[in-house]
Design a protein around this motif. Structure first.
Motif, PDB file in Angstrom:
ATOM      1  N   GLU A 297       0.812  -1.217   0.000  1.00  0.00           N
ATOM      2  CA  GLU A 297       0.000   0.000   0.000  1.00  0.00           C
ATOM      3  C   GLU A 297       0.849   1.273   0.000  1.00  0.00           C
ATOM      4  N   ARG A 298       2.147   1.125   0.220  1.00  0.00           N
ATOM      5  CA  ARG A 298       3.005   2.304   0.309  1.00  0.00           C
ATOM      6  C   ARG A 298       3.159   2.974  -1.053  1.00  0.00           C
ATOM      7  N   ARG A 299       3.348   4.283  -1.025  1.00  0.00           N
ATOM      8  CA  ARG A 299       3.582   5.050  -2.240  1.00  0.00           C
ATOM      9  C   ARG A 299       4.985   5.645  -2.177  1.00  0.00           C
ATOM     10  N   TYR A 300       5.641   5.739  -3.326  1.00  0.00           N
ATOM     11  CA  TYR A 300       7.044   6.143  -3.386  1.00  0.00           C
ATOM     12  C   TYR A 300       7.227   7.403  -4.226  1.00  0.00           C
ATOM     13  N   SER A 301       8.269   8.152  -3.891  1.00  0.00           N
ATOM     14  CA  SER A 301       8.609   9.358  -4.651  1.00  0.00           C
ATOM     15  C   SER A 301       9.125   8.987  -6.036  1.00  0.00           C
ATOM     16  N   ALA A 302       9.851   7.872  -6.104  1.00  0.00           N
ATOM     17  CA  ALA A 302      10.454   7.462  -7.374  1.00  0.00           C
ATOM     18  C   ALA A 302      10.510   5.941  -7.441  1.00  0.00           C
ATOM     19  N   ILE A 303      10.379   5.428  -8.655  1.00  0.00           N
ATOM     20  CA  ILE A 303      10.500   3.987  -8.921  1.00  0.00           C
ATOM     21  C   ILE A 303      11.506   3.817 -10.045  1.00  0.00           C
ATOM     22  N   CYS A 304      12.436   2.896  -9.852  1.00  0.00           N
ATOM     23  CA  CYS A 304      13.426   2.583 -10.884  1.00  0.00           C
ATOM     24  C   CYS A 304      13.288   1.104 -11.229  1.00  0.00           C
ATOM     25  N   VAL A 305      12.905   0.820 -12.459  1.00  0.00           N
ATOM     26  CA  VAL A 305      12.691  -0.555 -12.914  1.00  0.00           C
ATOM     27  C   VAL A 305      13.902  -0.961 -13.751  1.00  0.00           C
ATOM     28  N   THR A 306      14.643  -1.980 -13.305  1.00  0.00           N
ATOM     29  CA  THR A 306      15.927  -2.304 -13.931  1.00  0.00           C
ATOM     30  C   THR A 306      15.851  -3.396 -14.994  1.00  0.00           C
ATOM     31  N   GLY A 307      14.665  -3.955 -15.215  1.00  0.00           N
ATOM     32  CA  GLY A 307      14.447  -4.907 -16.299  1.00  0.00           C
ATOM     33  C   GLY A 307      13.285  -4.424 -17.144  1.00  0.00           C
ATOM     34  N   ALA A 308      13.217  -4.903 -18.369  1.00  0.00           N
ATOM     35  CA  ALA A 308      12.163  -4.452 -19.273  1.00  0.00           C
ATOM     36  C   ALA A 308      10.836  -5.147 -18.973  1.00  0.00           C
ATOM     37  N   VAL A 309       9.761  -4.498 -19.406  1.00  0.00           N
ATOM     38  CA  VAL A 309       8.416  -5.083 -19.348  1.00  0.00           C
ATOM     39  C   VAL A 309       7.782  -4.889 -20.725  1.00  0.00           C
ATOM     40  N   ALA A 310       7.002  -5.877 -21.155  1.00  0.00           N
ATOM     41  CA  ALA A 310       6.301  -5.715 -22.433  1.00  0.00           C
ATOM     42  C   ALA A 310       5.301  -4.568 -22.314  1.00  0.00           C
ATOM     43  N   GLU A 311       4.541  -4.584 -21.248  1.00  0.00           N
ATOM     44  CA  GLU A 311       3.599  -3.508 -20.916  1.00  0.00           C
ATOM     45  C   GLU A 311       3.825  -3.118 -19.462  1.00  0.00           C
ATOM     46  N   ILE A 312       3.698  -1.847 -19.145  1.00  0.00           N
ATOM     47  CA  ILE A 312       3.899  -1.397 -17.770  1.00  0.00           C
ATOM     48  C   ILE A 312       2.714  -1.863 -16.926  1.00  0.00           C
ATOM     49  N   PRO A 313       2.951  -2.712 -15.906  1.00  0.00           N
ATOM     50  CA  PRO A 313       1.833  -3.201 -15.088  1.00  0.00           C
ATOM     51  C   PRO A 313       1.100  -2.056 -14.394  1.00  0.00           C
ATOM     52  N   ALA A 314      -0.205  -2.165 -14.330  1.00  0.00           N
ATOM     53  CA  ALA A 314      -1.017  -1.089 -13.750  1.00  0.00           C
ATOM     54  C   ALA A 314      -0.638  -0.801 -12.303  1.00  0.00           C
ATOM     55  N   HIS A 315      -0.278  -1.846 -11.550  1.00  0.00           N
ATOM     56  CA  HIS A 315       0.008  -1.600 -10.134  1.00  0.00           C
ATOM     57  C   HIS A 315       1.341  -0.893  -9.924  1.00  0.00           C
ATOM     58  N   PHE A 316       2.217  -0.871 -10.937  1.00  0.00           N
ATOM     59  CA  PHE A 316       3.435  -0.055 -10.826  1.00  0.00           C
ATOM     60  C   PHE A 316       3.054   1.419 -10.689  1.00  0.00           C
ATOM     61  N   TYR A 317       2.078   1.852 -11.483  1.00  0.00           N
ATOM     62  CA  TYR A 317       1.615   3.238 -11.388  1.00  0.00           C
ATOM     63  C   TYR A 317       1.047   3.530  -9.998  1.00  0.00           C
ATOM     64  N   ASP A 318       0.359   2.542  -9.429  1.00  0.00           N
ATOM     65  CA  ASP A 318      -0.285   2.750  -8.136  1.00  0.00           C
ATOM     66  C   ASP A 318       0.720   3.000  -7.017  1.00  0.00           C
ATOM     67  N   TRP A 319       1.975   2.593  -7.228  1.00  0.00           N
ATOM     68  CA  TRP A 319       2.994   2.767  -6.189  1.00  0.00           C
ATOM     69  C   TRP A 319       3.614   4.162  -6.205  1.00  0.00           C
ATOM     70  N   LEU A 320       3.211   5.016  -7.152  1.00  0.00           N
ATOM     71  CA  LEU A 320       3.762   6.365  -7.237  1.00  0.00           C
ATOM     72  C   LEU A 320       2.962   7.354  -6.398  1.00  0.00           C
ATOM     73  N   GLN A 321       3.666   8.169  -5.649  1.00  0.00           N
ATOM     74  CA  GLN A 321       3.039   9.290  -4.957  1.00  0.00           C
ATOM     75  C   GLN A 321       2.611  10.335  -5.985  1.00  0.00           C
ATOM     76  N   PRO A 322       1.698  11.239  -5.606  1.00  0.00           N
ATOM     77  CA  PRO A 322       1.464  12.410  -6.456  1.00  0.00           C
ATOM     78  C   PRO A 322       2.785  13.158  -6.645  1.00  0.00           C
ATOM     79  N   GLY A 323       3.102  13.460  -7.887  1.00  0.00           N
ATOM     80  CA  GLY A 323       4.382  14.089  -8.179  1.00  0.00           C
ATOM     81  C   GLY A 323       5.527  13.110  -8.337  1.00  0.00           C
ATOM     82  N   GLY A 324       5.248  11.808  -8.185  1.00  0.00           N
ATOM     83  CA  GLY A 324       6.285  10.790  -8.280  1.00  0.00           C
ATOM     84  C   GLY A 324       6.722  10.528  -9.708  1.00  0.00           C
ATOM     85  N   ARG A 325       7.921   9.914  -9.847  1.00  0.00           N
ATOM     86  CA  ARG A 325       8.486   9.621 -11.162  1.00  0.00           C
ATOM     87  C   ARG A 325       8.875   8.150 -11.232  1.00  0.00           C
ATOM     88  N   MET A 326       8.739   7.569 -12.413  1.00  0.00           N
ATOM     89  CA  MET A 326       9.146   6.174 -12.625  1.00  0.00           C
ATOM     90  C   MET A 326       9.965   6.075 -13.904  1.00  0.00           C
TER      91      MET A 326
END
Length: 218
Positions: free
Chosen positions: A143-172
């Protein structure tokens, strides 16, 4: 036996590889110039720590090239007060860089052996604000939200729940698409919209389970 001058190799990595790739954030450059990348590499490949190569870590995993590490850190515009989620710990080197640049890092690694090795390396370098969890980011729920997310492997499509982990103003920072023509993007979670900025084209191994579903033609 030739002794490698790792300090000189580190300086050359920053000046000849990373900086020319539009990595200009002085905090990022300082961390890359100070942190011993060789200390995070498997012993068999330590002599190549500063080469423009993705080095094997075992379990089918590879490091990012130094230029990609630098560009991801620069793109995220990290602040000392940021809390970061890293998806794919790998060697722990990028985890350590994130730890030096921000307040706290949570890093997910699907392979227990890689997680254990990364924890040991982080401890040896006194990076005490990063925790490595054994988890599959595609099924992990938090349930935690983060200021920034760094994904070090590729994804075919960005999973929806990755977006959910971003705070308002957050970057991925994330690389998505189909090999060999993948796109690195920066996602900004703005107040009323999600903005996706294209950064560059690249080609990375997929996160475990994040490759495209094969299409069968009849």
């Amino acid at each position: 036996m030739t002794t490698i001058d790792y300090a000189k190799a580190r300086e050359l990595m920053v000046e000849q590889q990373v900086r020319p790739w539009d990595v200009l954030d002085p905090r990022v450059l300082d961390v890359l110039a100070a942190l011993p990348r060789e200390a995070f590499m498997p012993a068999a490949h330590r002599s190549l720590a500063y080469a423009d190569l993705a080095l094997p870590l075992g379990h089918g995993e590879f490091t990012l090239k130094p230029v990609l590490e630098g560009r991801s850190l620069h793109s995220l515009a990290l602040e000392p007060t940021d809390d970061v989620l890293e998806i794919g710990t790998g060697s722990g080197y990028l985890t350590a860089c994130l730890g030096r640049l921000t307040r706290e890092v949570t890093s997910l690694e699907i392979h227990p052996e890689l997680a254990q090795a990364a924890r040991a390396r982080l401890s040896e370098q006194s990076v005490d604000n990063a925790q490595v969890l054994v988890a599959d980011a595609l099924t992990w729920r938090n349930e935690r939200r983060y200021s920034a997310i760094c994904v070090t492997g590729a994804v075919a499509e960005i999973p929806a729940h990755f977006y959910d982990w971003l705070q308002p103003g957050g970057r991925m920072f994330v690389v998505h698409g189909r090999s060999p023509a993948m796109e690195a993007v920066l996602v900004r979670n703005e107040v009323n919209a999600r903005r996706i900025q294209s950064l560059f084209e690249t080609d990375l191994p997929y996160l475990v389970g994040a490759a495209p579903v094969p299409v069968f033609e009849f």
